[in-house]
Design a protein around this motif. Structure first.
Motif, PDB file in Angstrom:
ATOM      1  N   THR A  66      34.535  32.686  43.879  1.00 36.26           N
ATOM      2  CA  THR A  66      35.666  31.759  43.828  1.00 36.26           C
ATOM      3  C   THR A  66      36.222  31.713  42.408  1.00 36.26           C
ATOM      4  N   GLY A  67      37.484  32.132  42.257  1.00 34.77           N
ATOM      5  CA  GLY A  67      38.126  32.145  40.945  1.00 34.77           C
ATOM      6  C   GLY A  67      38.175  33.544  40.377  1.00 34.77           C
ATOM      7  N   ASN A  70      37.021  33.320  36.084  1.00 37.23           N
ATOM      8  CA  ASN A  70      35.805  32.603  35.702  1.00 37.23           C
ATOM      9  C   ASN A  70      34.839  33.563  35.008  1.00 37.23           C
ATOM     10  N   TYR A  95      36.861  38.660  45.589  1.00 36.44           N
ATOM     11  CA  TYR A  95      37.312  37.466  44.859  1.00 36.44           C
ATOM     12  C   TYR A  95      38.366  36.709  45.659  1.00 36.44           C
ATOM     13  N   ASP A  97      41.038  33.134  45.147  1.00 43.71           N
ATOM     14  CA  ASP A  97      41.568  32.175  44.197  1.00 43.71           C
ATOM     15  C   ASP A  97      40.742  30.899  44.240  1.00 43.71           C
ATOM     16  N   GLU A  98      40.669  30.176  43.130  1.00 42.58           N
ATOM     17  CA  GLU A  98      39.800  29.003  43.075  1.00 42.58           C
ATOM     18  C   GLU A  98      40.242  27.888  44.016  1.00 42.58           C
ATOM     19  N   ASN A  99      41.456  27.948  44.542  1.00 44.72           N
ATOM     20  CA  ASN A  99      41.923  26.950  45.505  1.00 44.72           C
ATOM     21  C   ASN A  99      41.808  27.436  46.956  1.00 44.72           C
ATOM     22  N   GLY A 122      30.280  29.681  43.721  1.00 46.63           N
ATOM     23  CA  GLY A 122      31.210  28.572  43.631  1.00 46.63           C
ATOM     24  C   GLY A 122      31.864  28.228  44.947  1.00 46.63           C
ATOM     25  N   ASP A 124      34.417  24.844  46.973  1.00 46.69           N
ATOM     26  CA  ASP A 124      34.441  23.431  47.331  1.00 46.69           C
ATOM     27  C   ASP A 124      33.439  23.188  48.462  1.00 46.69           C
ATOM     28  N   GLY A 185      38.674  20.422  35.974  1.00 43.73           N
ATOM     29  CA  GLY A 185      39.180  21.246  37.056  1.00 43.73           C
ATOM     30  C   GLY A 185      39.817  20.368  38.112  1.00 43.73           C
ATOM     31  N   ARG A 220      43.270  24.860  35.672  1.00 42.02           N
ATOM     32  CA  ARG A 220      42.474  25.918  36.266  1.00 42.02           C
ATOM     33  C   ARG A 220      41.481  26.434  35.232  1.00 42.02           C
ATOM     34  N   TYR A 221      40.463  27.131  35.705  1.00 42.79           N
ATOM     35  CA  TYR A 221      39.420  27.631  34.805  1.00 42.79           C
ATOM     36  C   TYR A 221      39.893  28.940  34.171  1.00 42.79           C
TER      37      TYR A 221
END
Length: 340
Positions: A66-67, A70, A95, A97-99, A122, A124, A185, A220-221
């Motif tokens: 995730t991300g 990172n 990979y 995206d972090e969202n 990682g 949510d 974040g 964002r990271y």
């Protein structure tokens, strides 16, 4: 008659029933026999169009990260490649995206790659709660705590994000800082960012302080996002320190402070989170919460292999962290321009 009906009637979880019906590992012979007998008795027909049920699994491992920016996860993937016996378990890295939802991506990749197991880096926790029940493969998530989700095929290895963030803020508070900005974040998610935010609040509360909304900038990271978030925080008067929830954010913030003509730590202190090697070579060297990335990976890989090779049950472990005090933090400047 569905798998959920069989699970209810047999007393086993949906994941266990699905694995038994498909001849997958990590099911006791007693459970497998009972489930197959019940399925035959009830006239259950395997749905060959259902997710995973028609697949013959390979020996590969899929890692969903995730991300895309990172740096900690990049370091961890390198360690996974060193630790995982790839001659027996070829590794595929993907990979999101972090969202985005890593579980949905894992579902897609499992249909396509037919792996033996999954590694997640990682994500949510709410996304796992929502759709991980569709996955029957042995899986491990790193840096996201899955202990409360109750999936018998999902282990997790994490750092205590609340305690670690408390430690970072307590260090700044004990150094005399009272007006502290936070680069966080996504606080709407149920993941490390939210937990680290809660740790910040706990440390401040013990000192009778709060974190005003204007002193918390979400980002964002990524380096650029840390840079931009620091510029927003500098609009608030009187800040003497910034806590960034990742080292890449912190380094981006340090560049923004430099571009504004501020000295670190003489004018403002900065502390990060992760313990990236890059922080030791930045000027000034970055004070940070050091996660034990290698240990996170080693334990995660060991748990996954234990499930794949010995049918071990899901486990959830917490890896210790350390505070690395370097050059980017000091006591806050006094009104006469010197450090107290």
């Amino acid at each position: 008659m569905t798998i959920k009906d069989l699970a209810r009637l047999s007393g086993y979880s949906v994941g266990t029933v699905s694995r038994a019906l498909n001849g997958l590992p990590n099911v006791s012979e007693q459970a497998r026999s009972a489930i197959l007998a019940l399925a035959q008795e009830r006239g259950y027909q395997l749905n060959t169009n259902a997710k995973y049920l028609k697949q013959i699994h390979s020996s590969g491992i899929v890692a969903v990260v995730t991300g895309t920016s990172n740096e900690l996860f990049a370091q961890m993937i390198e360690r996974i490649q060193q630790t995982l016996p790839t001659d027996r378990y070829p590794l595929t890295v993907d990979y999101v995206d972090e969202n985005e939802d890593p579980v949905e991506r894992a579902l897609h990749l499992s249909r396509e790659k037919k792996p033996a197991g999954l590694l997640f880096l990682g994500g949510d926790r709410r996304m796992y709660a929502k759709s991980f029940g569709e996955i029957t493969l042995p899986s491990v998530v790193l840096t996201t705590d899955a202990s409360r989700l109750g999936f018998d095929n999902l282990s997790s290895v994490t750092t205590d994000d609340v305690e670690a963030a408390e430690c970072a803020m307590e260090y700044l508070l004990e150094s005399g800082h009272r007006r502290i900005g936070v680069i966080a974040g996504d606080l709407s998610c149920s993941g490390p960012s939210r937990l680290r935010y809660e740790g910040c609040l706990l440390a401040l509360e013990r000192c009778g302080l709060t974190l005003p909304d204007e002193c918390c900038a979400t980002a964002r990271y990524a380096f650029q996002d840390g840079y931009d978030a620091a510029l927003r925080l500098l609009e608030q008067p009187g800040l003497t320190a910034i806590f960034a929830m990742s080292d890449v954010m912190a380094i981006g913030a340090m560049r923004a402070l430099h571009d504004r003509g501020l000295r670190i730590p003489e004018d403002i202190s900065v502390i990060g989170f992760d313990g990236l090697e890059l922080g030791e070579f930045y000027t000034p060297k970055l004070t940070t919460i050091r996660q034990q990335a290698s240990l996170l990976v080693d334990r995660g890989v060991a748990l996954l292999l234990g499930t794949l090779e010995r049918g071990a049950v899901a486990r959830h472990e917490t890896v210790p962290f350390t505070l690395a005090v370097r050059e980017s933090t000091s006591h806050p400047p006094r009104k006469d321009g010197t450090n107290s």
